[in-house]
Design an enzyme around this catalytic site. Sequence first.
Site, PDB file in Angstrom:
ATOM      1  N   ASP A   1       0.826  -1.206   0.000  1.00  0.00           N
ATOM      2  CA  ASP A   1       0.000   0.000   0.000  1.00  0.00           C
ATOM      3  C   ASP A   1       0.867   1.267   0.000  1.00  0.00           C
ATOM      4  O   ASP A   1       2.022   1.234   0.414  1.00  0.00           O
ATOM      5  CB  ASP A   1      -0.910  -0.040   1.242  1.00  0.00           C
TER       6      ASP A   1
ATOM      7  N   TRP B   1       2.359   8.215  -1.858  1.00  0.00           N
ATOM      8  CA  TRP B   1       3.797   8.514  -1.892  1.00  0.00           C
ATOM      9  C   TRP B   1       4.123   9.423  -3.079  1.00  0.00           C
ATOM     10  O   TRP B   1       4.871  10.395  -2.959  1.00  0.00           O
ATOM     11  CB  TRP B   1       4.583   7.209  -1.980  1.00  0.00           C
TER      12      TRP B   1
ATOM     13  N   HIS C   1       3.129   3.797  -8.827  1.00  0.00           N
ATOM     14  CA  HIS C   1       2.963   2.401  -9.238  1.00  0.00           C
ATOM     15  C   HIS C   1       4.203   1.897  -9.974  1.00  0.00           C
ATOM     16  O   HIS C   1       4.628   0.762  -9.794  1.00  0.00           O
ATOM     17  CB  HIS C   1       1.731   2.251 -10.138  1.00  0.00           C
TER      18      HIS C   1
ATOM     19  N   SER D   1      -6.998  -6.017  -6.041  1.00  0.00           N
ATOM     20  CA  SER D   1      -8.124  -6.620  -5.324  1.00  0.00           C
ATOM     21  C   SER D   1      -9.392  -6.520  -6.163  1.00  0.00           C
ATOM     22  O   SER D   1      -9.465  -5.735  -7.117  1.00  0.00           O
ATOM     23  CB  SER D   1      -8.342  -5.902  -3.988  1.00  0.00           C
TER      24      SER D   1
ATOM     25  N   ASN E   1     -10.517  -3.034  -6.503  1.00  0.00           N
ATOM     26  CA  ASN E   1      -9.710  -2.048  -7.238  1.00  0.00           C
ATOM     27  C   ASN E   1     -10.325  -1.626  -8.582  1.00  0.00           C
ATOM     28  O   ASN E   1      -9.928  -0.623  -9.156  1.00  0.00           O
ATOM     29  CB  ASN E   1      -8.285  -2.560  -7.483  1.00  0.00           C
TER      30      ASN E   1
ATOM     31  N   ARG F   1      -5.441  -2.785   8.629  1.00  0.00           N
ATOM     32  CA  ARG F   1      -6.578  -3.622   8.223  1.00  0.00           C
ATOM     33  C   ARG F   1      -6.065  -4.765   7.347  1.00  0.00           C
ATOM     34  O   ARG F   1      -4.990  -4.676   6.768  1.00  0.00           O
ATOM     35  CB  ARG F   1      -7.563  -2.841   7.346  1.00  0.00           C
TER      36      ARG F   1
HETATM   37  C1  V0D Z   1       0.927  -1.336  -8.344  1.00  0.00           C
HETATM   38  C2  V0D Z   1       2.660  -1.918  -5.881  1.00  0.00           C
HETATM   39  C3  V0D Z   1       3.845  -5.910 -10.147  1.00  0.00           C
HETATM   40  C4  V0D Z   1       1.182  -2.119  -5.915  1.00  0.00           C
HETATM   41  C5  V0D Z   1       3.417  -2.696  -6.882  1.00  0.00           C
HETATM   42  C6  V0D Z   1      -2.241  -4.878 -11.927  1.00  0.00           C
HETATM   43  C7  V0D Z   1       0.415  -1.337  -6.945  1.00  0.00           C
HETATM   44  C8  V0D Z   1       3.192  -2.222  -8.295  1.00  0.00           C
HETATM   45  C9  V0D Z   1       2.735  -6.534 -10.653  1.00  0.00           C
HETATM   46  C10 V0D Z   1       2.655  -7.856 -11.243  1.00  0.00           C
HETATM   47  C11 V0D Z   1       1.383  -3.545  -9.381  1.00  0.00           C
HETATM   48  C12 V0D Z   1       1.481  -8.570 -11.194  1.00  0.00           C
HETATM   49  C13 V0D Z   1       1.420  -9.841 -11.734  1.00  0.00           C
HETATM   50  C14 V0D Z   1       2.520 -10.362 -12.301  1.00  0.00           C
HETATM   51  C15 V0D Z   1       3.712  -9.680 -12.355  1.00  0.00           C
HETATM   52  C16 V0D Z   1       3.772  -8.419 -11.830  1.00  0.00           C
HETATM   53  C17 V0D Z   1       1.681  -5.659 -10.402  1.00  0.00           C
HETATM   54  C18 V0D Z   1      -0.434  -4.784 -10.290  1.00  0.00           C
HETATM   55  C19 V0D Z   1       0.031  -3.672  -9.659  1.00  0.00           C
HETATM   56  C20 V0D Z   1      -1.886  -4.901 -10.555  1.00  0.00           C
HETATM   57  F1  V0D Z   1       2.478 -11.610 -12.811  1.00  0.00           F
HETATM   58  N1  V0D Z   1       3.518  -4.742  -9.628  1.00  0.00           N
HETATM   59  N2  V0D Z   1       2.198  -4.564  -9.778  1.00  0.00           N
HETATM   60  N3  V0D Z   1       0.381  -5.790 -10.685  1.00  0.00           N
HETATM   61  N4  V0D Z   1       1.833  -2.415  -8.725  1.00  0.00           N
END
Ligand code: V0D
Length: 236
Positions: free
Chosen positions: A15, A20, A32, A60, A63, A188
């Site tokens: 989170d 940030w 992100h 989630s 989202n 949470r």
């Molecule tokens: C955004 C912080 C890697 C949280 C990390 C679509 C929010 C960066 C993946 C990822 C996200 C997911 C599956 C996969 C490989 C990489 C990722 C999302 C968001 C949601 F097989 N970072 N990341 N997926 N964030």
Amino acid sequence: MEKNQSCRHVAIIMDGNGRWAKKQNRERTFGHTIGVENVRNIAIRANDLGIEVLTLYAFSTENWKRPLEEVNFLMKLPEIFFKKFMKELMEKNIRIRMIGEWEHVPQDTRDILERAIRETSVNTGMILNFAFNYGGKREIVLAAQKYAQDVRDNGRALELTEDEFTTYLMSGEYPPVDLMIRTSGEQRISNFLLWEMAYAEMMFLDVAWPEFTTDEFEACIRDFMQRDRRYGGVKA
Ligand code: V0D
């Protein structure tokens, strides 16, 4: 005193990326992007520490309520992640897995995820498990449906133990969560791994995900290994 307990399964709610970024007058999407880099860093350190399963809450079921533009941006992150880090994941023998539902996930994102799972399925090391379009209550409902079907179609006994029910969950083959970490101040669970975290230790950190360092992560693991878990019983 019994110490040095093992830490097999760690789960993280990543989170604070948007907040940030805003704090330094950047778009939420910038947070992100930096967050993706940190997924790589933390995963590599987890692997080095001998953790068996690292489950990251990526997206989630709630989202989808975010602005469409942000959702579309998020859906491109898996591809960015694999373009940059696939080679390294293979070298480190890391396996990619998912829990959640494919439904509603754009086809191109799905293709990327399925390919990463397939290509890393030859590996035998740490499981890097992404919770993607995942909800904890939903996972339990789907398991109940699957069990009901097994009763109806295969004459599965109505008697059911906790361990047997666990096998119907998407995370059924993983050990239970030992440690759950949430960054960025909220205290949470937010519909993350409800069943799996029944006895998990919890750590809520103020630091935002993009600035959560590998050394802080390692400190969490070491702290965990010093904790005394009693599982509702008394000390031996
Ligand atoms: C955004 C912080 C890697 C949280 C990390 C679509 C929010 C960066 C993946 C990822 C996200 C997911 C599956 C996969 C490989 C990489 C990722 C999302 C968001 C949601 F097989 N970072 N990341 N997926 N964030």
